[in-house]
Design an enzyme around this catalytic site. Structure first.
Site, short mmCIF file in Angstrom:
data_model
loop_
_atom_site.label_atom_id
_atom_site.label_comp_id
_atom_site.label_asym_id
_atom_site.label_seq_id
_atom_site.Cartn_x
_atom_site.Cartn_y
_atom_site.Cartn_z
N GLY A 76 29.07 46.35 29.71
CA GLY A 76 30.05 46.12 30.79
C GLY A 76 30.90 44.91 30.47
N ASP B 107 31.55 48.39 26.14
CA ASP B 107 32.03 49.08 27.34
C ASP B 107 32.47 50.49 26.96
OD1 ASP B 107 33.31 47.60 30.20
OD2 ASP B 107 33.69 49.72 29.78
N CYS C 111 32.72 41.97 46.15
CA CYS C 111 31.30 41.74 46.49
C CYS C 111 30.95 41.74 47.98
CB CYS C 111 30.85 40.41 45.91
SG CYS C 111 30.75 40.44 44.14
C1 UDX Z 1 32.34 35.95 45.94
C2 UDX Z 1 31.29 34.83 45.96
O1 UDX Z 1 31.93 33.60 46.32
C3 UDX Z 1 30.62 34.71 44.59
O2 UDX Z 1 29.58 33.74 44.65
C4 UDX Z 1 30.03 36.06 44.21
O3 UDX Z 1 29.45 35.99 42.91
C5 UDX Z 1 31.09 37.13 44.25
O4 UDX Z 1 31.73 37.16 45.54
P1 UDX Z 1 34.81 36.21 45.05
O5 UDX Z 1 34.77 37.59 45.62
O6 UDX Z 1 35.36 36.01 43.68
O7 UDX Z 1 33.36 35.57 45.04
O8 UDX Z 1 35.71 35.34 46.03
P2 UDX Z 1 35.53 34.19 47.12
O9 UDX Z 1 36.20 32.98 46.64
O10 UDX Z 1 34.15 34.05 47.58
O11 UDX Z 1 36.43 34.79 48.29
C6 UDX Z 1 36.14 36.03 48.91
C7 UDX Z 1 37.12 36.33 49.99
O12 UDX Z 1 36.97 35.45 51.09
C8 UDX Z 1 38.60 36.21 49.56
O13 UDX Z 1 39.33 37.27 50.11
C9 UDX Z 1 39.03 34.87 50.14
O14 UDX Z 1 40.41 34.80 50.41
C10 UDX Z 1 38.22 34.85 51.43
N1 UDX Z 1 37.96 33.48 51.91
C11 UDX Z 1 37.20 32.62 51.18
C12 UDX Z 1 38.49 33.10 53.13
O15 UDX Z 1 39.19 33.86 53.82
N2 UDX Z 1 38.21 31.82 53.58
C13 UDX Z 1 37.43 30.95 52.88
O16 UDX Z 1 37.23 29.83 53.37
C14 UDX Z 1 36.92 31.36 51.63
P1 ADP Z 2 32.09 43.66 37.71
O1 ADP Z 2 33.03 43.01 38.68
O2 ADP Z 2 30.71 43.86 38.31
O3 ADP Z 2 32.04 43.01 36.37
P2 ADP Z 2 33.84 45.73 36.65
O4 ADP Z 2 34.19 47.04 37.27
O5 ADP Z 2 34.89 44.69 36.48
O6 ADP Z 2 32.61 45.17 37.51
O7 ADP Z 2 33.19 45.97 35.21
C1 ADP Z 2 32.15 46.85 34.95
C2 ADP Z 2 32.38 47.47 33.57
O8 ADP Z 2 31.23 48.23 33.22
C3 ADP Z 2 33.58 48.43 33.48
O9 ADP Z 2 34.48 47.98 32.50
C4 ADP Z 2 32.93 49.79 33.11
O10 ADP Z 2 33.73 50.55 32.23
C5 ADP Z 2 31.65 49.34 32.43
N1 ADP Z 2 30.60 50.37 32.42
C6 ADP Z 2 30.10 51.08 33.45
N2 ADP Z 2 29.13 51.90 33.05
C7 ADP Z 2 28.95 51.72 31.72
C8 ADP Z 2 28.09 52.27 30.71
N3 ADP Z 2 27.15 53.17 31.02
N4 ADP Z 2 28.22 51.84 29.44
C9 ADP Z 2 29.15 50.91 29.14
N5 ADP Z 2 29.99 50.34 30.02
C10 ADP Z 2 29.91 50.73 31.30
#
Ligand code: UDX
Ligand code: ADP
Length: 472
Positions: A12, A37, A282
């Protein structure tokens, strides 16, 4: 059993796998790292000579790629070959929410985890450590172990039973600050039941992270901690966003409220920025996952508690689009609305679950013509996100609006009735309001959903401004 880790394979090359392996490669020059990947286009971009073409934009990533790529960091589609020589394998594949079948809309779709685990079972050598990096439902490690163990005996290529050691090592990086988070994490979590395997992974992280920050837990605590950390963060945002509506109704000032509660050290000041709702790959997915697990164990009150965090987030988005319609005299038909920002937050080109998608779709349904500008998100990505909504397609021909992609703030704002700031990009902080007021239609509106604009309430340019969390 002593482990000697000289070769790592990461399945990945996405937002998690790519940057994580880059930082490990940078700090462990003695380890060969292969990121593999199935997506050939993505790998091609990771290998592009022109570093601005990397599939992910993260501050600091280019310089690490420049330093390590081709030395101890390699990107390829040769999955089997690289699995065969690995001492440690990271699984960093995507785990989106299931869209059909049992648990649809809530449970994680583990088909990519299962497929990669089967690839490992088929190709890996004996005594390999398999590290779950992707965020997974609690007890997924069990599934991974079962697949590895059942396949290991059946394999025709290798006719002896191999040992696999499964660890959970969730990634807490946030997009936009991925390299910084990886280089200096608050903590590193390693869940597992084999002391030596845990120590082998710990040894890698210890190259640049203080040992005190490396926590060891059992597998299930590690998996649950990742879901819970994201659920707590999302809950903070829903809490503060719920108060924006109350501030707008009562005249309390959201920034003052944030400052006042944030100074309480028990609450803390971070992650209290009001906005149009949380996005990203997430938060929603992990809360849905948590809800699914709670329902599975019959914990209805717990699942409905977390469900509310999601409902509030959806409500925040629809309340913003509704109030835009309301301020523009109840109709958007034929009106031009400039959308500033499409990424789910600043400093990333990622649009997964971006609030901009739902807000733009609602405005289009109301008949608005949108001109969209985002400094990092491509036309192709926006087209994919907006055209995915079938309800819009179905309505084309009725009174549905259209959208265009713009290359600058000014072309997007030209002749617009309103500007909606959806992402907190720096360049939206101080805009040339004088110039903008001349090119917009009157009455002109600015809707600032991130509280970043320097446009004053009673500005000299005659622009009406609505700011989230400020009312009456
Ligand atoms: C999140 C977690 O922070 C990280 O630890 C985990 O591994 C993956 O998910 P990410 O999705 O990259 O990370 O973004 P983050 O900075 O957490 O923001 C998420 C969302 O919340 C965004 O849309 C951001 O704009 C919003 N946000 C964040 C707010 O609206 N207010 C805040 O105070 C903080
Ligand atoms: P994340 O945010 O969790 O990293 P992404 O969607 O950005 O998720 O990346 C996941 C990657 O895993 C993609 O590029 C996808 O093509 C790859 N992937 C999914 N299944 C397989 C697999 N069986 N073998 C190799 N790569 C894979």
């Amino acid at each position: 059993m002593e482990f000697n880790i000289n070769n790592i394979c990461c399945i990945g090359a996405g937002f998690v796998g790519g940057p994580t392996m880059a930082v490990i490669a940078d700090n462990c020059p003695g380890i060969q790292i292969n990121v593999v990947d199935i997506n050939t286009e993505r790998i091609k971009r990771w290998n592009d000579e022109d570093l601005s073409k990397l599939p992910i934009y993260e501050k600091g990533l280019e310089s690490i790629i420049k330093k390590c790529r081709g030395k101890n960091l390699h990107f390829s589609n040769k999955i089997e070959e690289n699995l065969k020589v690995a001492d440690m394998i990271f699984i960093s594949v995507n785990t989106p929410t299931k869209i059909k079948g049992l648990g649809a809309g809530k449970a994680s779709d583990l088909k990519w985890i299962e497929a990669s685990t089967r690839q490992i079972a088929k190709n890996a050598k004996d005594n390999v450590i398999v590290v779950e990096k992707s965020t997974l439902p609690v007890r997924t490690a069990d599934t991974v172990k079962k697949i590895l163990n059942s396949q290991s005996e059946k394999n025709s290529r290798i006719n002896y039973k191999r040992n696999f050691y499964v660890l959970s090592n969730p990634e807490f990086l946030a997009e936009g600050t991925a390299i910084e988070n990886l280089q200096n994490p608050d903590r590193v979590l390693i869940g597992g039941d084999n002391e030596e395997a845990i120590n082998a992974l710990r040894k890698i992280y210890k190259k640049w992270i203080d040992n005190k920050k490396i926590l060891q837990t059992n597998l299930w605590s590690s998996e649950l901690s990742k879901l819970t950390a994201n659920a707590f963060l999302a809950q903070r945002i829903s809490s503060i966003n719920s108060l924006t509506a109350l501030c707008e109704s009562t005249g309390a000032d959201i920034k003052e409220v944030v400052m006042a509660i944030g100074m309480d050290t028990r609450i803390g000041s971070r992650f209290l920025e009001p906005g149009p709702g949380f996005g990203g790959s997430c938060f929603k997915k992990d809360i849905l996952n948590l809800i699914y697990i709670c329902d599975y164990y019959g914990l209805k009150e717990v699942s409905s508690y977390w469900q509310k965090v999601l409902e509030l987030n959806s409500w925040q988005k629809s309340r913003i689009s509704n109030l835009i319609v309301d301020k523009l005299f109840g109709t958007l038909s034929g009106k031009k609305i400039c959308i500033l920002g499409f990424a789910f937050k600043a400093n990333t080109n990622d649009t997964r679950e971006s609030p901009a998608i739902d807000i733009c779709n609602s405005l289009l349904e109301e008949g608005a013509n949108l001109s969209i500008y985002d400094p990092r998100v491509s036309l192709k990505q926006i087209a994919k996100d907006l055209n995915e909504d079938n309800t819009i397609d179905a309505k084309i021909g009725l009174d549905t609006g259209k959208w265009t992609y713009e290359e600058s703030i000014f072309s997007a704002a030209n002749e617009a009735d309103a500007i909606v700031i959806l992402t907190e990009w720096n360049e939206f902080k101080n805009m040339d309001w004088k110039k903008i007021s001349i090119i917009m239609r009157r009455p002109s509106w600015v809707f600032d959903t991130r509280l970043i604009s320097d446009l004053e309430d009673n500005n000299l340019f005659g622009i009406n401004i609505w700011k989230i969390g400020y009312g009456i």
